[in-house]
Design a protein around this motif. Structure first.
Motif, PDB file in Angstrom:
ATOM      1  N   ILE A  39       4.374   3.577 -12.651  1.00 34.75           N
ATOM      2  CA  ILE A  39       3.359   4.440 -12.049  1.00 34.75           C
ATOM      3  C   ILE A  39       2.320   3.598 -11.319  1.00 34.75           C
ATOM      4  O   ILE A  39       1.940   3.896 -10.172  1.00 34.75           O
ATOM      5  N   GLU A  40       1.876   2.516 -11.957  1.00 36.70           N
ATOM      6  CA  GLU A  40       0.888   1.656 -11.296  1.00 36.70           C
ATOM      7  C   GLU A  40       1.470   1.025 -10.034  1.00 36.70           C
ATOM      8  O   GLU A  40       0.817   0.986  -8.980  1.00 36.70           O
ATOM      9  N   LEU A  41       2.715   0.538 -10.120  1.00 38.00           N
ATOM     10  CA  LEU A  41       3.354  -0.034  -8.937  1.00 38.00           C
ATOM     11  C   LEU A  41       3.483   1.015  -7.830  1.00 38.00           C
ATOM     12  O   LEU A  41       3.277   0.721  -6.646  1.00 38.00           O
ATOM     13  N   GLY A  42       3.825   2.249  -8.223  1.00 39.32           N
ATOM     14  CA  GLY A  42       3.961   3.324  -7.247  1.00 39.32           C
ATOM     15  C   GLY A  42       2.655   3.676  -6.575  1.00 39.32           C
ATOM     16  O   GLY A  42       2.603   3.897  -5.358  1.00 39.32           O
ATOM     17  N   LEU A  43       1.577   3.722  -7.350  1.00 38.36           N
ATOM     18  CA  LEU A  43       0.265   4.007  -6.770  1.00 38.36           C
ATOM     19  C   LEU A  43      -0.172   2.887  -5.831  1.00 38.36           C
ATOM     20  O   LEU A  43      -0.759   3.139  -4.769  1.00 38.36           O
ATOM     21  N   ASN A  44       0.124   1.640  -6.216  1.00 36.18           N
ATOM     22  CA  ASN A  44      -0.191   0.522  -5.331  1.00 36.18           C
ATOM     23  C   ASN A  44       0.528   0.685  -3.992  1.00 36.18           C
ATOM     24  O   ASN A  44      -0.050   0.462  -2.921  1.00 36.18           O
ATOM     25  N   ALA A  45       1.810   1.061  -4.067  1.00 35.09           N
ATOM     26  CA  ALA A  45       2.603   1.217  -2.845  1.00 35.09           C
ATOM     27  C   ALA A  45       2.115   2.395  -2.004  1.00 35.09           C
ATOM     28  O   ALA A  45       2.022   2.292  -0.773  1.00 35.09           O
ATOM     29  N   LEU A  46       1.821   3.517  -2.633  1.00 40.21           N
ATOM     30  CA  LEU A  46       1.309   4.670  -1.895  1.00 40.21           C
ATOM     31  C   LEU A  46       0.013   4.304  -1.168  1.00 40.21           C
ATOM     32  O   LEU A  46      -0.190   4.672  -0.003  1.00 40.21           O
ATOM     33  N   ALA A  47      -0.863   3.580  -1.851  1.00 39.47           N
ATOM     34  CA  ALA A  47      -2.159   3.242  -1.269  1.00 39.47           C
ATOM     35  C   ALA A  47      -2.028   2.249  -0.119  1.00 39.47           C
ATOM     36  O   ALA A  47      -2.823   2.281   0.830  1.00 39.47           O
ATOM     37  N   ARG A  48      -1.036   1.369  -0.175  1.00 38.36           N
ATOM     38  CA  ARG A  48      -0.867   0.361   0.875  1.00 38.36           C
ATOM     39  C   ARG A  48      -0.041   0.869   2.060  1.00 38.36           C
ATOM     40  O   ARG A  48      -0.096   0.307   3.151  1.00 38.36           O
ATOM     41  N   SER A  49       0.746   1.897   1.846  1.00 36.57           N
ATOM     42  CA  SER A  49       1.719   2.298   2.867  1.00 36.57           C
ATOM     43  C   SER A  49       1.110   2.663   4.215  1.00 36.57           C
ATOM     44  O   SER A  49       1.741   2.406   5.248  1.00 36.57           O
ATOM     45  N   PRO A  50      -0.113   3.253   4.303  1.00 34.35           N
ATOM     46  CA  PRO A  50      -0.621   3.555   5.640  1.00 34.35           C
ATOM     47  C   PRO A  50      -0.928   2.313   6.474  1.00 34.35           C
ATOM     48  O   PRO A  50      -1.030   2.393   7.699  1.00 34.35           O
ATOM     49  N   GLN A  51      -1.044   1.158   5.834  1.00 34.16           N
ATOM     50  CA  GLN A  51      -1.270  -0.088   6.565  1.00 34.16           C
ATOM     51  C   GLN A  51       0.052  -0.715   6.996  1.00 34.16           C
ATOM     52  O   GLN A  51       0.061  -1.720   7.714  1.00 34.16           O
ATOM     53  N   ARG A  52       1.161  -0.115   6.548  1.00 30.14           N
ATOM     54  CA  ARG A  52       2.473  -0.704   6.790  1.00 30.14           C
ATOM     55  C   ARG A  52       3.365   0.342   7.466  1.00 30.14           C
ATOM     56  O   ARG A  52       2.933   1.006   8.393  1.00 30.14           O
ATOM     57  N   SER A  53       4.581   0.468   6.992  1.00 29.40           N
ATOM     58  CA  SER A  53       5.463   1.535   7.454  1.00 29.40           C
ATOM     59  C   SER A  53       5.191   2.748   6.575  1.00 29.40           C
ATOM     60  O   SER A  53       5.813   2.930   5.526  1.00 29.40           O
ATOM     61  N   TYR A  54       4.213   3.573   7.004  1.00 27.59           N
ATOM     62  CA  TYR A  54       3.636   4.562   6.100  1.00 27.59           C
ATOM     63  C   TYR A  54       4.688   5.501   5.492  1.00 27.59           C
ATOM     64  O   TYR A  54       4.621   5.838   4.311  1.00 27.59           O
ATOM     65  N   PHE A  55       5.658   5.925   6.284  1.00 24.70           N
ATOM     66  CA  PHE A  55       6.608   6.925   5.812  1.00 24.70           C
ATOM     67  C   PHE A  55       7.602   6.312   4.828  1.00 24.70           C
ATOM     68  O   PHE A  55       7.802   6.822   3.728  1.00 24.70           O
ATOM     69  N   ALA A  56       8.207   5.193   5.199  1.00 17.95           N
ATOM     70  CA  ALA A  56       9.191   4.551   4.328  1.00 17.95           C
ATOM     71  C   ALA A  56       8.530   3.991   3.076  1.00 17.95           C
ATOM     72  O   ALA A  56       9.035   4.169   1.952  1.00 17.95           O
ATOM     73  N   ASP A  57       7.382   3.327   3.239  1.00 19.13           N
ATOM     74  CA  ASP A  57       6.724   2.741   2.077  1.00 19.13           C
ATOM     75  C   ASP A  57       6.113   3.812   1.180  1.00 19.13           C
ATOM     76  O   ASP A  57       6.029   3.638  -0.036  1.00 19.13           O
ATOM     77  N   GLY A  58       5.688   4.925   1.771  1.00 19.11           N
ATOM     78  CA  GLY A  58       5.235   6.047   0.951  1.00 19.11           C
ATOM     79  C   GLY A  58       6.358   6.566   0.076  1.00 19.11           C
ATOM     80  O   GLY A  58       6.156   6.901  -1.100  1.00 19.11           O
TER      81      GLY A  58
END
Length: 317
Positions: A39-58
């Motif tokens: 869950i923590e890893l997932g939240l980290n990824a969700l929060a970072r995804s708009p700075q990256r490939s938002y759709f795939a990383d989300g």
């Protein structure tokens, strides 16, 4: 040279060491679920995804939260859960996408901020409903791990929801009228029925429409079940648009995609995950689809629907 007795003693000691190692590995993975690491890893990824490939990383972030919930809610057992966790460790867990955030200011109204951001969508259908899908996973994650609701993570999640673009935003057909999302049983039966019909309709064209019928619908039902009925219902028009689009079936010129091969294994089986290669998890649908599927079946409590869907579920898994 060892005699038989010495050989037996040595063999027993070696076996004991091996089993002890396996026990430690299993314990580490069980603790991973207890500590809500995915869950923590997932939240980290969700929060970072708009700075990256938002759709795939989300997708990747939401899939980690889905996987944790699927393991825990369905009591998949140590071996199956271990394999699922291993797949994340082999692919994304050590990546920059999931790296820890520094300790920051705690946001007391984190889930309210995410919910209000979702409601800003105002009925527009956005990229297969992923604004709702990502929002639900984030809200669920922040509630399960309130200590992760730091300003950076909350701001990142809200930015992600706003980044989801309008998609096939058609006028919904008048006959599309799902039950109230707070009526968990009837709403789940509705979503499962629509998904079942979509599986048949899209044979030869991939099962993304059926899979996202499950995840989009489940996200709204889950929001309502958590008490966030207003946020769930704010997406009603968008969901009706998605049902409308899905009922139309493939369009002229749509790319044909080879169907999956029939299989009796399901994501609740260890064999399913053992059969998957270490690098065959795509962007995470392999976790998100079954989480929504099993959750909806549990809520629907309808043996007929379950039997009907299980006979064709191999097409989406």
């Amino acid at each position: 040279m060892l005699d038989r007795r010495e050989f037996a003693i040595a063999s027993s000691a070696m076996l004991g060491c091996a089993l002890s190692h396996l026990d430690q590995v299993a314990l580490a993975e069980v603790q991973s679920l207890q500590n809500k690491r995915l869950i923590e890893l997932g939240l980290n990824a969700l929060a970072r995804s708009p700075q990256r490939s938002y759709f795939a990383d989300g997708h990747r972030g939401a899939s980690m939260i889905s996987a944790h919930l699927m393991c825990v809610d369905n009591e998949l057992g140590d071996e199956t859960s271990n394999r699922i966790i291993e797949l994340f460790d082999l692919n994304w867990a050590a990546s920059d996408l999931c790296k820890p955030f520094p300790v920051g200011d705690h946001v007391e109204d984190a889930t309210e901020r995410v919910g209000k951001t979702l409601a800003e969508g105002n009925g527009v259908l956005r990229e297969v409903g992923h604004d709702a899908i990502f929002a639900m996973h984030a809200i669920k994650g922040f509630r399960l791990m309130p200590e992760t609701a730091t300003r950076e993570r909350v701001d990142g999640v809200c930015d992600l929801i706003r980044a989801i673009k309008p998609w096939r935003d058609v006028k919904p057909n008048a006959e599309v009228d799902p039950p109230a999302f707070a009526d968990s049983q009837q709403a789940s039966r509705y979503v499962l029925k629509e998904a079942s019909e979509a599986i048949d309709r899209f044979q030869g064209f991939g099962q993304g429409f059926a899979g996202h019928m499950l995840t989009f619908g489940q996200s709204l039902i889950e929001l309502a079940a958590m008490g966030d009925v207003e946020w769930a219902e704010s997406c009603r028009v968008a969901f009706c648009k998605y049902v409308t689009v899905t009922r139309r079936g493939p369009r002229d010129g749509d790319r044909k995609i080879k169907d999956h091969s029939p299989s009796k294994t399901r994501p609740s089986d260890l064999a399913y995950w053992q059969k998957r290669g270490d690098k065959t998890i795509g962007i995470g649908h392999v976790f998100k689809y079954p989480y929504a599927y099993y959750d909806l079946l549990e809520r629907a409590n309808d043996p007929e629907i379950q039997q009907q869907l299980d006979a064709k579920a191999w097409q989406i898994f």
